[in-house]
Design a protein around this motif. Structure first.
Motif, PDB file in Angstrom:
ATOM      1  N   GLN A 148       0.547  -1.504   0.413  1.00 10.23           N
ATOM      2  CA  GLN A 148      -0.212   0.253  -0.206  1.00 10.23           C
ATOM      3  C   GLN A 148       0.761   1.193   0.111  1.00 10.23           C
ATOM      4  O   GLN A 148       0.686   2.151  -0.763  1.00 10.23           O
ATOM      5  N   ALA A 149       1.759   1.126   0.709  1.00  9.02           N
ATOM      6  CA  ALA A 149       2.634   1.895   0.988  1.00  9.02           C
ATOM      7  C   ALA A 149       3.271   2.641   0.021  1.00  9.02           C
ATOM      8  O   ALA A 149       3.445   3.799  -0.908  1.00  9.02           O
ATOM      9  N   THR A 150       3.637   1.485  -1.555  1.00 14.06           N
ATOM     10  CA  THR A 150       4.660   1.765  -2.813  1.00 14.06           C
ATOM     11  C   THR A 150       3.785   2.437  -3.391  1.00 14.06           C
ATOM     12  O   THR A 150       3.769   3.501  -4.802  1.00 14.06           O
ATOM     13  N   THR A 151       2.343   1.559  -3.869  1.00 11.57           N
ATOM     14  CA  THR A 151       1.142   2.707  -5.024  1.00 11.57           C
ATOM     15  C   THR A 151       0.994   3.499  -3.645  1.00 11.57           C
ATOM     16  O   THR A 151       0.506   5.078  -4.944  1.00 11.57           O
ATOM     17  N   TYR A 152       0.817   4.099  -3.080  1.00  7.47           N
ATOM     18  CA  TYR A 152       0.375   5.547  -2.217  1.00  7.47           C
ATOM     19  C   TYR A 152       1.788   6.436  -2.663  1.00  7.47           C
ATOM     20  O   TYR A 152       1.503   7.874  -3.895  1.00  7.47           O
ATOM     21  N   ALA A 153       2.708   5.803  -2.833  1.00  4.30           N
ATOM     22  CA  ALA A 153       4.546   6.312  -2.899  1.00  4.30           C
ATOM     23  C   ALA A 153       4.627   7.276  -4.723  1.00  4.30           C
ATOM     24  O   ALA A 153       4.202   8.260  -5.206  1.00  4.30           O
ATOM     25  N   VAL A 154       3.854   6.358  -5.495  1.00  6.78           N
ATOM     26  CA  VAL A 154       3.805   6.188  -6.493  1.00  6.78           C
ATOM     27  C   VAL A 154       2.643   7.249  -6.765  1.00  6.78           C
ATOM     28  O   VAL A 154       2.957   8.252  -8.146  1.00  6.78           O
ATOM     29  N   VAL A 155       1.309   6.883  -6.837  1.00  2.61           N
ATOM     30  CA  VAL A 155       0.790   7.958  -6.907  1.00  2.61           C
ATOM     31  C   VAL A 155       0.129   9.066  -6.755  1.00  2.61           C
ATOM     32  O   VAL A 155       0.572  10.081  -7.066  1.00  2.61           O
ATOM     33  N   SER A 156       1.337   9.042  -5.600  1.00  2.00           N
ATOM     34  CA  SER A 156       0.976  10.825  -4.258  1.00  2.00           C
ATOM     35  C   SER A 156       2.512  11.852  -6.060  1.00  2.00           C
ATOM     36  O   SER A 156       1.892  12.550  -5.643  1.00  2.00           O
ATOM     37  N   ALA A 157       3.372  11.090  -5.866  1.00  2.00           N
ATOM     38  CA  ALA A 157       4.053  11.526  -6.529  1.00  2.00           C
ATOM     39  C   ALA A 157       3.684  11.953  -7.625  1.00  2.00           C
ATOM     40  O   ALA A 157       4.296  13.357  -8.406  1.00  2.00           O
ATOM     41  N   SER A 158       3.498  11.646  -8.380  1.00  2.00           N
ATOM     42  CA  SER A 158       2.627  11.255 -10.025  1.00  2.00           C
ATOM     43  C   SER A 158       1.430  12.720  -9.604  1.00  2.00           C
ATOM     44  O   SER A 158       1.587  14.111 -10.733  1.00  2.00           O
ATOM     45  N   ILE A 159       0.868  12.749  -8.539  1.00  4.47           N
ATOM     46  CA  ILE A 159      -0.784  14.247  -8.482  1.00  4.47           C
ATOM     47  C   ILE A 159       0.855  15.026  -8.475  1.00  4.47           C
ATOM     48  O   ILE A 159      -0.062  16.576  -8.560  1.00  4.47           O
ATOM     49  N   LEU A 160       1.447  14.518  -7.732  1.00  6.96           N
ATOM     50  CA  LEU A 160       2.318  16.370  -7.122  1.00  6.96           C
ATOM     51  C   LEU A 160       2.947  16.504  -8.665  1.00  6.96           C
ATOM     52  O   LEU A 160       3.148  17.677  -8.840  1.00  6.96           O
ATOM     53  N   ILE A 161       3.304  16.411  -9.244  1.00  7.29           N
ATOM     54  CA  ILE A 161       4.233  16.463 -10.236  1.00  7.29           C
ATOM     55  C   ILE A 161       4.172  17.630 -11.399  1.00  7.29           C
ATOM     56  O   ILE A 161       3.895  18.544 -11.816  1.00  7.29           O
ATOM     57  N   LEU A 162       2.589  17.078 -11.163  1.00  8.22           N
ATOM     58  CA  LEU A 162       1.945  17.237 -12.833  1.00  8.22           C
ATOM     59  C   LEU A 162       1.015  18.638 -11.989  1.00  8.22           C
ATOM     60  O   LEU A 162       1.387  19.754 -12.947  1.00  8.22           O
ATOM     61  N   LEU A 163       0.841  19.121 -10.754  1.00 12.57           N
ATOM     62  CA  LEU A 163       0.665  20.268  -9.780  1.00 12.57           C
ATOM     63  C   LEU A 163       1.411  20.704  -9.322  1.00 12.57           C
ATOM     64  O   LEU A 163       1.052  22.192 -10.064  1.00 12.57           O
ATOM     65  N   LEU A 164       2.259  20.153  -9.414  1.00 13.15           N
ATOM     66  CA  LEU A 164       3.595  21.735  -9.542  1.00 13.15           C
ATOM     67  C   LEU A 164       4.499  22.016 -10.740  1.00 13.15           C
ATOM     68  O   LEU A 164       4.492  23.293 -11.082  1.00 13.15           O
ATOM     69  N   ASP A 165       3.664  20.901 -11.705  1.00 15.51           N
ATOM     70  CA  ASP A 165       4.073  21.399 -12.711  1.00 15.51           C
ATOM     71  C   ASP A 165       3.410  23.024 -13.165  1.00 15.51           C
ATOM     72  O   ASP A 165       3.956  23.537 -14.142  1.00 15.51           O
ATOM     73  N   TYR A 166       1.749  23.339 -13.656  1.00 20.87           N
ATOM     74  CA  TYR A 166       1.682  24.154 -13.483  1.00 20.87           C
ATOM     75  C   TYR A 166       1.735  24.825 -12.779  1.00 20.87           C
ATOM     76  O   TYR A 166       1.955  26.146 -13.003  1.00 20.87           O
TER      77      TYR A 166
END
Length: 258
Positions: free
Chosen positions: A231-249
């Motif tokens: 579960q931690a592995t899934t959370y790490a990938v999903v949260s990092a991906s979302i933050l990358i797109l948010l911070l990119d904007y």
């Protein structure tokens, strides 16, 4: 109305609590770097793991993305007789957006997941508690080297991704779309500015920090045995991906807003 708003309020408060814990975790990890001992060999090891071993997946992704971008740009611009803008679009898109975002997402999938799994396994098997017992700060020994390595390694990965992505566009433009190679290269360099590359490298540093932070945080907070590590592995990938797109904007708005 209260029954409807109460779950929304609880969710929002839970989100703020998690955000606060992540910020405190990052602050404590960075603060650990102001006092010895230091672990330069662990930092170098993480730089090699994040940077060197991620080169194949980032390079291949950037190459094919640049090729597809050139092909699709030509298809669209041909409708307006603006085929000459293909080279400019490819190089600006690669350096400003696609290079940092693609590298960040690929590293999140490869490195962020591995970090969460490794640290999560150490947590559920009490190895982190053992470090504390041995008077070794887990944040300084496990987390800080990874954060520093993410800040340093990802800009180099993005620089490679920029070059490879532009080269992929050049291959398609010169050998499939029949552009004059010299003219294509001239268009590429004519409209490229230093800020285009620098903004992408700054984004890369931010994305590298976010990816390693999410991997370390979710692994560090892992509980519940093997299921908790997954579960931690899934959370790490999903949260990092979302933050990358948010911070990119956000970063794009900061650098290029007029």
């Amino acid at each position: 109305m209260t029954n409807i708003l109460a779950p929304l309020g609880a969710t929002f408060l839970a989100f703020l609590a998690v955000a606060g814990r992540i910020v405190m975790f990052a602050g404590q990890s960075l603060a650990a770097g102001f006092t010895p001992p230091y672990y330069p060999r662990r930092i170098l090891r993480q730089i090699v793991d994040i940077g060197y071993f991620s080169l194949p997946v980032v390079g291949l992704t950037a190459l094919f993305t640049g090729m597809v971008l050139a092909l699709q740009s030509y298809t669209g611009f041909a409708r307006f007789n603006a085929e000459s803008a293909v080279a400019t679009v490819v190089v600006l898109s690669a350096t400003r957006e696609l290079g940092p975002v693609i590298a960040g997402l690929m590293v999140a999938g490869r490195v962020g997941a591995a970090m969460a799994a490794e640290i999560g396994t150490m947590r559920v098997t009490d190895q982190i508690d053992a470090l504390t017992t041995l008077s070794t700060d887990p944040l300084r020994y496990l987390v800080l080297p990874r954060l520093i390595a993410g800040l340093v390694a990802l800009p180099f990965l993005v620089l490679v991704a920029d070059i490879v992505g532009v080269f992929g566009g050049f291959l398609v433009g010169a050998y499939k779309l029949n552009f004059n190679p010299a003219s294509y290269l001239s268009q590429t360099t004519e409209h490229l500015e230093t800020m285009d590359v620098v903004s992408g490298l700054i984004k890369a540093s931010v994305f590298g920090f976010v990816v390693t932070l999410m991997g370390c945080y979710h692994g560090y907070q892992s509980r519940g045995g093997a299921a908790g590590v997954g579960q931690a592995t899934t959370y790490a990938v999903v949260s990092a991906s979302i933050l990358i797109l948010l911070l990119d904007y956000i970063l794009t708005a900061v650098f290029f807003a007029r």
